[in-house]
Motif scaffolding. Structure first.
Motif, PDB file in Angstrom:
ATOM      1  N   GLN A 231      -1.457  -5.737  15.217  1.00 54.43           N
ATOM      2  CA  GLN A 231      -2.377  -6.614  15.920  1.00 54.43           C
ATOM      3  C   GLN A 231      -3.639  -6.860  15.106  1.00 54.43           C
ATOM      4  OE1 GLN A 231      -4.624  -4.362  19.270  1.00 54.43           O
ATOM      5  NE2 GLN A 231      -2.645  -3.303  19.071  1.00 54.43           N
ATOM      6  N   PHE A 232      -4.440  -7.804  15.561  1.00 51.52           N
ATOM      7  CA  PHE A 232      -5.654  -8.236  14.878  1.00 51.52           C
ATOM      8  C   PHE A 232      -6.616  -7.066  14.663  1.00 51.52           C
ATOM      9  CE2 PHE A 232     -10.014  -9.951  15.182  1.00 51.52           C
ATOM     10  CZ  PHE A 232      -9.993 -10.878  14.148  1.00 51.52           C
ATOM     11  N   ASP A 233      -7.067  -6.887  13.425  1.00 52.15           N
ATOM     12  CA  ASP A 233      -8.006  -5.810  13.080  1.00 52.15           C
ATOM     13  C   ASP A 233      -7.578  -4.497  13.740  1.00 52.15           C
ATOM     14  OD1 ASP A 233      -9.342  -7.687  11.629  1.00 52.15           O
ATOM     15  OD2 ASP A 233     -11.156  -7.716  12.856  1.00 52.15           O
ATOM     16  N   ALA A 234      -6.388  -4.070  13.416  1.00 48.57           N
ATOM     17  CA  ALA A 234      -5.700  -2.978  14.109  1.00 48.57           C
ATOM     18  C   ALA A 234      -6.573  -1.732  14.249  1.00 48.57           C
ATOM     19  CB  ALA A 234      -4.417  -2.623  13.355  1.00 48.57           C
ATOM     20  N   PRO A 235      -6.702  -1.200  15.464  1.00 45.93           N
ATOM     21  CA  PRO A 235      -7.466   0.043  15.679  1.00 45.93           C
ATOM     22  C   PRO A 235      -6.685   1.259  15.189  1.00 45.93           C
ATOM     23  CG  PRO A 235      -6.533  -0.725  17.746  1.00 45.93           C
ATOM     24  CD  PRO A 235      -6.234  -1.779  16.725  1.00 45.93           C
ATOM     25  N   ASP A 236      -7.340   2.414  15.193  1.00 50.12           N
ATOM     26  CA  ASP A 236      -6.708   3.643  14.705  1.00 50.12           C
ATOM     27  C   ASP A 236      -5.424   3.968  15.463  1.00 50.12           C
ATOM     28  OD1 ASP A 236      -8.563   4.067  12.724  1.00 50.12           O
ATOM     29  OD2 ASP A 236      -9.733   5.550  13.856  1.00 50.12           O
ATOM     30  N   GLU A 237      -5.391   3.694  16.771  1.00 49.90           N
ATOM     31  CA  GLU A 237      -4.182   3.980  17.542  1.00 49.90           C
ATOM     32  C   GLU A 237      -2.991   3.192  17.021  1.00 49.90           C
ATOM     33  OE1 GLU A 237      -4.713   3.410  21.682  1.00 49.90           O
ATOM     34  OE2 GLU A 237      -6.027   5.163  21.947  1.00 49.90           O
ATOM     35  N   SER A 238      -3.230   1.951  16.644  1.00 51.37           N
ATOM     36  CA  SER A 238      -2.155   1.132  16.085  1.00 51.37           C
ATOM     37  C   SER A 238      -1.701   1.664  14.733  1.00 51.37           C
ATOM     38  CB  SER A 238      -2.620  -0.323  15.937  1.00 51.37           C
ATOM     39  OG  SER A 238      -2.887  -0.906  17.195  1.00 51.37           O
ATOM     40  N   LEU A 239      -2.653   2.064  13.900  1.00 50.62           N
ATOM     41  CA  LEU A 239      -2.308   2.578  12.576  1.00 50.62           C
ATOM     42  C   LEU A 239      -1.572   3.908  12.679  1.00 50.62           C
ATOM     43  CD1 LEU A 239      -5.499   1.711  10.475  1.00 50.62           C
ATOM     44  CD2 LEU A 239      -3.464   0.327  10.932  1.00 50.62           C
ATOM     45  N   LEU A 273     -17.287 -14.658  10.606  1.00 51.15           N
ATOM     46  CA  LEU A 273     -17.448 -15.234  11.934  1.00 51.15           C
ATOM     47  C   LEU A 273     -16.718 -14.443  13.007  1.00 51.15           C
ATOM     48  CD1 LEU A 273     -17.031 -19.051  11.211  1.00 51.15           C
ATOM     49  CD2 LEU A 273     -19.139 -17.840  11.760  1.00 51.15           C
ATOM     50  N   ILE A 274     -15.714 -13.652  12.587  1.00 48.10           N
ATOM     51  CA  ILE A 274     -14.949 -12.906  13.582  1.00 48.10           C
ATOM     52  C   ILE A 274     -14.486 -11.590  12.967  1.00 48.10           C
ATOM     53  CG2 ILE A 274     -12.855 -14.265  13.077  1.00 48.10           C
ATOM     54  CD1 ILE A 274     -12.231 -13.782  16.152  1.00 48.10           C
ATOM     55  N   ASP A 275     -15.435 -10.710  12.798  1.00 45.45           N
ATOM     56  CA  ASP A 275     -15.221  -9.398  12.189  1.00 45.45           C
ATOM     57  C   ASP A 275     -15.114  -8.372  13.312  1.00 45.45           C
ATOM     58  OD1 ASP A 275     -15.386  -6.954  10.895  1.00 45.45           O
ATOM     59  OD2 ASP A 275     -16.868  -7.637   9.434  1.00 45.45           O
ATOM     60  N   GLY A 276     -13.878  -8.005  13.662  1.00 48.73           N
ATOM     61  CA  GLY A 276     -13.666  -7.115  14.795  1.00 48.73           C
ATOM     62  C   GLY A 276     -14.345  -5.774  14.647  1.00 48.73           C
ATOM     63  N   GLN A 277     -14.332  -5.225  13.446  1.00 51.45           N
ATOM     64  CA  GLN A 277     -14.911  -3.897  13.225  1.00 51.45           C
ATOM     65  C   GLN A 277     -16.434  -3.927  13.353  1.00 51.45           C
ATOM     66  OE1 GLN A 277     -16.742  -2.133  10.725  1.00 51.45           O
ATOM     67  NE2 GLN A 277     -16.266  -0.154  11.678  1.00 51.45           N
ATOM     68  N   ARG A 278     -17.043  -5.031  12.962  1.00 47.33           N
ATOM     69  CA  ARG A 278     -18.495  -5.142  13.048  1.00 47.33           C
ATOM     70  C   ARG A 278     -18.963  -5.151  14.501  1.00 47.33           C
ATOM     71  NH1 ARG A 278     -22.214  -9.983  10.349  1.00 47.33           N
ATOM     72  NH2 ARG A 278     -24.226  -9.167  11.042  1.00 47.33           N
ATOM     73  N   VAL A 279     -18.181  -5.773  15.371  1.00 47.20           N
ATOM     74  CA  VAL A 279     -18.548  -5.854  16.781  1.00 47.20           C
ATOM     75  C   VAL A 279     -18.148  -4.595  17.534  1.00 47.20           C
ATOM     76  CG1 VAL A 279     -18.114  -7.104  18.940  1.00 47.20           C
ATOM     77  CG2 VAL A 279     -18.450  -8.370  16.800  1.00 47.20           C
ATOM     78  N   ASP A 280     -16.972  -4.079  17.224  1.00 46.25           N
ATOM     79  CA  ASP A 280     -16.429  -2.951  17.973  1.00 46.25           C
ATOM     80  C   ASP A 280     -15.821  -1.952  16.992  1.00 46.25           C
ATOM     81  OD1 ASP A 280     -15.197  -1.178  19.663  1.00 46.25           O
ATOM     82  OD2 ASP A 280     -14.112  -2.688  20.818  1.00 46.25           O
ATOM     83  N   PRO A 281     -16.427  -0.777  16.816  1.00 44.90           N
ATOM     84  CA  PRO A 281     -15.981   0.166  15.784  1.00 44.90           C
ATOM     85  C   PRO A 281     -14.601   0.767  16.017  1.00 44.90           C
ATOM     86  CG  PRO A 281     -17.732   1.131  17.125  1.00 44.90           C
ATOM     87  CD  PRO A 281     -17.665  -0.314  17.491  1.00 44.90           C
ATOM     88  N   ILE A 282     -13.974   0.510  17.182  1.00 41.76           N
ATOM     89  CA  ILE A 282     -12.604   1.019  17.323  1.00 41.76           C
ATOM     90  C   ILE A 282     -11.647   0.240  16.433  1.00 41.76           C
ATOM     91  CG2 ILE A 282     -13.054   1.686  19.710  1.00 41.76           C
ATOM     92  CD1 ILE A 282     -11.043  -0.543  20.515  1.00 41.76           C
ATOM     93  N   HIS A 283     -12.057  -0.942  15.971  1.00 36.40           N
ATOM     94  CA  HIS A 283     -11.222  -1.764  15.109  1.00 36.40           C
ATOM     95  C   HIS A 283     -11.397  -1.358  13.653  1.00 36.40           C
ATOM     96  CE1 HIS A 283      -9.815  -4.657  18.105  1.00 36.40           C
ATOM     97  NE2 HIS A 283     -11.028  -4.571  18.645  1.00 36.40           N
TER      98      HIS A 283
END
Length: 431
Positions: A231-239, A273-283
């Motif tokens: 998934q998009f900017d995969a979080p640790d659970e996905s990895l 413009l859409i940096d998932g990790q910058r907004v939400d560190p779970i990504h």
């Protein structure tokens, strides 16, 4: 794989008259992977005649999917696997999903983007049904993967901690505000693990988060391959889930598809413009996905992504010292089809895609296998290498610093899979 019209495939004599060679059935040593980059501009409900647009752009999407269906191994062609790189449709249905609301996220006003990302029920009534129609053309006929891109989430908003600046800074695109997606109910409704597309399919071997992450196995060219969609900017659970899948299927040559991974300069950087990790560190941002997951597993040899508008490639050694090829493909900003109908562009360019997609033709017969990466438009019925106007149409917008030949070479090239035999000998069918 030589792209041709379906009618020519049905009537071999007609193919001879057109000068095009019919597709041969897949042999023991050759097969093709079809790569479908961002299709949201085809499915965008505002890009249809019902909304006053000059043509139904979604016809181009259906043409792409029909072309793939006509060239599957099961239809006598060479396509053994299909991967969609996300951003299947365009719009959202919520301003913010409940999970992010509960976690305290808030939206900031954004005069530039708020109108474009206005939630609409036409996502469910126009865009999602057409996506389902297209993928139904290949369902049950070939192993395939679809990963969610940011547009496929239920909501997308400008994060309150990263609002647009008073003035745009051309050196920092995040000064336009940083967007964030949330919620995957819409995606799961069409491409979830429990849908008819994937449920009980023997090649769909695992899923996580309802199918937002998934794994498939296919056999082609004398090898068993593992494919993992993230998934998009995969979080640790996905990895962590993906790492377990790799361990479950040790030694298989593995391909990873994800939406956001590499920019047009070949850097593992998120779009500002859409940096998932910058907004939400779970990504995890692209470099973190490389460091935490891709580089750590020697059987991953290929990474495919979309999201950032153009094409690029790079190769890096993993921790075992073996190469990992990484390819960006995204043609959503192309709009020659609108130029063809004398469309009057407004303040902002309108992207369509012009039917372009990628075919990766594997030849496993040599001492080291090779992959011929070709770019083909189902709309214009031509490969990029055979279209004299190709660079004139697209180079200035996508890769203005490249020469015409460099630009053309970026969409038609050969990868030699150095070390593949020694690395994956155990994955040979019957081996």
């Amino acid at each position: 794989m030589t792209p041709i019209k379906p009618l020519c495939r049905a009537v071999a004599a007609a193919c001879l008259l057109t000068g095009l060679a019919p597709l041969a059935g897949a042999g023991d040593d050759t097969f093709t992977i079809a790569v479908i980059p961002d299709t949201q501009n085809y499915l965008d409900y505002t890009h249809q005649t019902a909304e006053g647009f000059p043509f139904d752009a979604n016809v181009m999407f259906i043409e792409q999917m029909q072309y793939i269906a006509d060239n599957l191994e099961s239809a006598g062609g060479e396509i053994a696997f299909v991967t969609s790189l996300g951003d299947v449709w365009q719009h959202q249905t919520l301003k913010m999903d409940e999970e992010h609301k509960a976690r305290g996220f808030k939206a900031a006003p954004n005069p530039l983007f708020d109108g474009h990302f206005q939630p609409t029920e036409k996502t469910r009534t126009v865009e999602m049904p057409k996506a389902h129609e297209g993928f139904s053309l290949i369902a049950g006929k070939v192993p395939f993967s679809v990963v969610p891109g940011n547009h496929d989430y239920d909501a997308m908003w400008t994060d309150s901690k990263h609002p647009p600046a008073a003035e745009f800074d051309p050196t920092d695109w995040s000064s336009l505000g940083v967007l964030h997606p949330g919620g995957l109910d819409n995606f799961r409704a069409v491409f979830g693990a429990e849908t008819a597309f994937f449920k009980d399919q023997p090649w769909y071997v695992a899923s996580h988060d309802g199918g937002a992450d998934s794994a498939q196995i296919f056999t082609a060219g004398g090898y068993r391959f593992l494919h993992i969609g993230l998934q998009f900017d995969a979080p640790d659970e996905s990895l962590a889930w993906a790492a377990e899948i790799v361990k479950r299927y040790p030694g298989l040559p593995t391909i990873v598809s994800t939406h956001d991974y590499m920019n047009t300069e070949g850097e593992r950087k998120a779009n500002a413009l859409i940096d998932g990790q910058r907004v939400d560190p779970i990504h995890n941002n692209p470099e973190m996905v490389w460091q935490k997951f891709i580089s750590q597993h020697d059987q991953i040899f290929l990474v495919l992504c979309g999201h950032q508008h153009a094409q690029s490639k790079r190769v890096d050694d993993n921790v075992a010292g073996n190469p990992v090829w990484q390819l960006l493909s995204d043609y959503q900003d192309r709009h020659q089809t609108l130029v063809d109908v004398d469309y009057e562009f407004g303040q902002f360019p309108v992207g369509i895609g012009d039917g372009w997609m990628r075919f990766m033709e594997f030849d496993m017969s040599g001492d080291e296998p090779s992959v011929h990466v070709r770019t083909y438009s189902t709309h214009y019925d031509v490969q990029s290498s055979d279209l004299p106007e190709y660079a004139d149409w697209y180079r200035e917008k996508e890769k203005p610093k490249e020469s015409v030949q460099e630009y053309r070479d970026g969409d038609d090239f050969v990868i030699t899979l150095d070390g593949f035999r020694a690395r994956f000998d155990a994955a040979r069918v019957g081996g």
